[in-house]
Write a protein that holds these residues in place. Structure first.
Motif, PDB file in Angstrom:
ATOM      1  N   ARG A  55       0.841  -1.207   0.000  1.00 52.97           N
ATOM      2  CA  ARG A  55       0.000   0.000   0.000  1.00 52.97           C
ATOM      3  C   ARG A  55       0.873   1.253   0.000  1.00 52.97           C
ATOM      4  N   LEU A  56       1.936   1.203   0.775  1.00 48.78           N
ATOM      5  CA  LEU A  56       2.850   2.339   0.844  1.00 48.78           C
ATOM      6  C   LEU A  56       3.498   2.597  -0.512  1.00 48.78           C
ATOM      7  N   VAL A  57       3.904   1.539  -1.193  1.00 48.34           N
ATOM      8  CA  VAL A  57       4.509   1.684  -2.520  1.00 48.34           C
ATOM      9  C   VAL A  57       3.512   2.298  -3.494  1.00 48.34           C
ATOM     10  N   ASP A  58       2.257   1.868  -3.424  1.00 52.26           N
ATOM     11  CA  ASP A  58       1.230   2.452  -4.299  1.00 52.26           C
ATOM     12  C   ASP A  58       1.095   3.952  -4.054  1.00 52.26           C
ATOM     13  N   LEU A  59       1.127   4.362  -2.785  1.00 55.31           N
ATOM     14  CA  LEU A  59       1.040   5.790  -2.463  1.00 55.31           C
ATOM     15  C   LEU A  59       2.285   6.533  -2.946  1.00 55.31           C
ATOM     16  N   ALA A  60       3.443   5.873  -2.850  1.00 58.78           N
ATOM     17  CA  ALA A  60       4.673   6.493  -3.346  1.00 58.78           C
ATOM     18  C   ALA A  60       4.615   6.680  -4.859  1.00 58.78           C
ATOM     19  N   ARG A  61       4.118   5.685  -5.567  1.00 61.38           N
ATOM     20  CA  ARG A  61       4.018   5.789  -7.024  1.00 61.38           C
ATOM     21  C   ARG A  61       3.070   6.903  -7.447  1.00 61.38           C
ATOM     22  N   SER A  62       2.005   7.092  -6.689  1.00 62.54           N
ATOM     23  CA  SER A  62       1.037   8.131  -7.041  1.00 62.54           C
ATOM     24  C   SER A  62       1.494   9.519  -6.616  1.00 62.54           C
ATOM     25  N   GLY A  63       2.460   9.573  -5.694  1.00 61.32           N
ATOM     26  CA  GLY A  63       2.939  10.866  -5.211  1.00 61.32           C
ATOM     27  C   GLY A  63       2.018  11.520  -4.217  1.00 61.32           C
ATOM     28  N   SER A  64       1.106  10.755  -3.620  1.00 59.19           N
ATOM     29  CA  SER A  64       0.116  11.348  -2.714  1.00 59.19           C
ATOM     30  C   SER A  64       0.647  11.581  -1.305  1.00 59.19           C
ATOM     31  N   LEU A  65       1.842  11.065  -0.989  1.00 59.95           N
ATOM     32  CA  LEU A  65       2.449  11.304   0.317  1.00 59.95           C
ATOM     33  C   LEU A  65       3.340  12.540   0.274  1.00 59.95           C
ATOM     34  N   ARG A  66       3.479  13.193   1.435  1.00 58.27           N
ATOM     35  CA  ARG A  66       4.265  14.426   1.511  1.00 58.27           C
ATOM     36  C   ARG A  66       5.271  14.330   2.656  1.00 58.27           C
ATOM     37  N   PRO A  67       6.297  13.500   2.514  1.00 52.18           N
ATOM     38  CA  PRO A  67       7.288  13.409   3.591  1.00 52.18           C
ATOM     39  C   PRO A  67       8.009  14.733   3.798  1.00 52.18           C
ATOM     40  N   HIS A  68       8.223  15.077   5.060  1.00 50.34           N
ATOM     41  CA  HIS A  68       8.888  16.338   5.406  1.00 50.34           C
ATOM     42  C   HIS A  68      10.365  16.060   5.686  1.00 50.34           C
ATOM     43  N   ILE A  69      11.232  16.703   4.938  1.00 50.75           N
ATOM     44  CA  ILE A  69      12.673  16.516   5.095  1.00 50.75           C
ATOM     45  C   ILE A  69      13.235  17.668   5.914  1.00 50.75           C
ATOM     46  N   SER A  70      13.845  17.331   7.043  1.00 52.55           N
ATOM     47  CA  SER A  70      14.438  18.344   7.899  1.00 52.55           C
ATOM     48  C   SER A  70      15.799  18.791   7.371  1.00 52.55           C
ATOM     49  N   SER A  71      16.641  17.819   7.010  1.00 49.21           N
ATOM     50  CA  SER A  71      17.982  18.144   6.533  1.00 49.21           C
ATOM     51  C   SER A  71      18.582  16.922   5.858  1.00 49.21           C
ATOM     52  N   THR A  72      19.651  17.146   5.103  1.00 51.37           N
ATOM     53  CA  THR A  72      20.398  16.054   4.482  1.00 51.37           C
ATOM     54  C   THR A  72      21.872  16.178   4.857  1.00 51.37           C
ATOM     55  N   TYR A  73      22.527  15.033   4.940  1.00 48.57           N
ATOM     56  CA  TYR A  73      23.951  14.966   5.256  1.00 48.57           C
ATOM     57  C   TYR A  73      24.618  13.976   4.311  1.00 48.57           C
ATOM     58  N   ALA A  74      25.890  14.185   4.053  1.00 49.27           N
ATOM     59  CA  ALA A  74      26.678  13.162   3.385  1.00 49.27           C
ATOM     60  C   ALA A  74      26.803  11.958   4.313  1.00 49.27           C
ATOM     61  N   LEU A  75      26.884  10.767   3.740  1.00 55.15           N
ATOM     62  CA  LEU A  75      27.039   9.564   4.547  1.00 55.15           C
ATOM     63  C   LEU A  75      28.239   9.665   5.481  1.00 55.15           C
ATOM     64  N   THR A  76      29.298  10.285   5.016  1.00 57.49           N
ATOM     65  CA  THR A  76      30.505  10.409   5.841  1.00 57.49           C
ATOM     66  C   THR A  76      30.299  11.316   7.043  1.00 57.49           C
ATOM     67  N   ASP A  77      29.200  12.082   7.054  1.00 54.90           N
ATOM     68  CA  ASP A  77      28.868  12.945   8.187  1.00 54.90           C
ATOM     69  C   ASP A  77      27.784  12.322   9.065  1.00 54.90           C
ATOM     70  N   ILE A  78      27.722  10.993   9.109  1.00 54.09           N
ATOM     71  CA  ILE A  78      26.651  10.309   9.831  1.00 54.09           C
ATOM     72  C   ILE A  78      26.645  10.657  11.319  1.00 54.09           C
ATOM     73  N   ALA A  79      27.802  10.899  11.914  1.00 58.64           N
ATOM     74  CA  ALA A  79      27.833  11.248  13.343  1.00 58.64           C
ATOM     75  C   ALA A  79      27.104  12.563  13.592  1.00 58.64           C
ATOM     76  N   ALA A  80      27.307  13.552  12.714  1.00 58.24           N
ATOM     77  CA  ALA A  80      26.616  14.832  12.859  1.00 58.24           C
ATOM     78  C   ALA A  80      25.116  14.668  12.631  1.00 58.24           C
ATOM     79  N   ALA A  81      24.738  13.815  11.683  1.00 56.61           N
ATOM     80  CA  ALA A  81      23.320  13.576  11.407  1.00 56.61           C
ATOM     81  C   ALA A  81      22.644  12.948  12.624  1.00 56.61           C
ATOM     82  N   GLN A  82      23.304  11.983  13.240  1.00 62.53           N
ATOM     83  CA  GLN A  82      22.715  11.356  14.427  1.00 62.53           C
ATOM     84  C   GLN A  82      22.701  12.308  15.620  1.00 62.53           C
ATOM     85  N   GLU A  83      23.695  13.183  15.690  1.00 65.09           N
ATOM     86  CA  GLU A  83      23.706  14.188  16.767  1.00 65.09           C
ATOM     87  C   GLU A  83      22.501  15.108  16.638  1.00 65.09           C
TER      88      GLU A  83
END
Length: 350
Positions: free
Chosen positions: A306-334
């Motif tokens: 069901r989740l995949v169907d909603l993703a395909r339709s674009g009906s979900l609106r996930p809120h992104i707070s921030s992005t980090y490079a994988l190498t900055d994972i410690a800062a992301a978890q902080e």
């Protein structure tokens, strides 16, 4: 394709220093029924923190260092939220999957039944997405080429929205009912608000005062300030006729203070314990009012489809707070642990 990759590898339980960013970690090779996914985005979840800290405890010792299911094998690449592209297929997998953009179901199921419960997940019982590549069962790599969502948005869905969808389904939320959502500004909380609102429920959400607008934008009908000294009083004022359901990801003292606000026959579904895993509450509030207490851990295959169907339709609106490079994972978890963010924090391996 190189035989090595960049990966954040958990070497032991402990502080962020227990994670080692390795530039030379062996790249996985897909088994006969697997695909190799080049990870384009992987989001951070509470389970990543709890697993790193060994904070799940054991039935006989709540304070014991343990993984989700108790015993835990190191080293381990964490990360259950995975979006990416299939770059290699195993011997028994159609080459038509090559080049497909996919959303990965992180659950390891106990049987082939559609409603089978997870008995593990990627990032815990098997390596996950905090790396440039991950090998997964082909049946768990769902084609989302048609989705209008970005890879960063897609990576916000599996754990948070899968958990939220399962909670609402297991507690049988119906249109017109009133539901209280705790921890409403986090990944699962915002997903609960959005999905419950879409079902036609009246959503009361608990969050800190500064995050109220974002939670209202997600679909809440009323917001209660979790920083208040009288959260229960605010909830009671917002829903004087009582609650049909509580969708709880916090646990802690709120279970005892908020349970009396449930109507007779109400449902309390819980999928987290960030406010405290070991609690006391008056059992009379449970049995005298026929309250249903429901534990919900992750999703089933049906929920994820069901989740995949909603993703395909674009009906979900996930809120992104921030992005980090994988190498900055410690800062992301902080940042994640500081609890100042709204929505999801996403790691970008490339």
């Amino acid at each position: 394709m190189n035989d090595t990759m960049t990966a954040a590898v958990l070497m032991q339980f402990g502080a962020p220093s227990a994670l080692e960013v390795r530039l030379d970690w062996p790249r996985p090779r897909p088994e006969c029924d697997q695909v190799l996914v080049r990870v384009t985005a992987a989001a951070v979840n509470n389970t990543d923190i709890w697993t790193r800290e060994g904070a799940y405890g054991r039935p006989e010792d709540p304070d014991a260092l343990a993984g989700w299911l108790g015993d835990f094998a190191f080293p381990r690449i964490q990360g259950g939220d995975i979006a990416g592209v299939v770059v290699e297929v195993g011997a028994d997998v159609s080459e038509e999957m090559l080049g497909r953009r996919v959303l990965v179901d992180p659950a390891i199921y106990g049987s082939d039944e559609d409603d089978a419960a997870p008995v593990g997940y990627l990032g815990s019982e098997a390596d996950g997405g905090f790396a440039q590549y991950v090998a997964v069962d082909a049946s768990h790599a769902h084609d989302v080429d048609v989705s209008p969502l970005s890879d960063t948005q897609l990576a916000c869905l599996p754990v948070a929205f899968g958990t939220a969808m399962a909670m609402l389904d297991r507690a049988n939320l119906r249109a017109g009912e009133t539901v209280l959502v705790t921890g409403a500004s986090g990944g699962v909380g915002l997903a609960l608000v959005q999905l419950a609102s879409a079902l036609g429920a009246y959503v009361v959400a608990i969050t800190s005062g500064s995050k109220g607008d974002a939670v209202m934008d997600a679909g809440a009908s009323a917001v209660v300030n979790g920083d208040s000294n009288d959260v229960a009083g605010q909830v009671a004022a917002a829903v004087p006729d009582g609650l049909h359901m509580v969708a709880d990801i916090a646990g802690g003292d709120g279970v005892a203070t908020l349970m009396p606000l449930l109507r007779t026959g109400g449902r309390w579904v819980i999928a987290g314990a960030v406010a405290g895993p070991v609690i006391e509450f008056d059992l009379r509030r449970l049995y005298l009012h026929n309250v249903h207490l429901i534990g919900s851990s992750m999703h089933t295959r049906v929920h994820f489809r069901r989740l995949v169907d909603l993703a395909r339709s674009g009906s979900l609106r996930p809120h992104i707070s921030s992005t980090y490079a994988l190498t900055d994972i410690a800062a992301a978890q902080e940042e994640f642990v500081a609890r100042r963010h709204i929505g999801k924090i996403v790691l970008l391996p490339d």
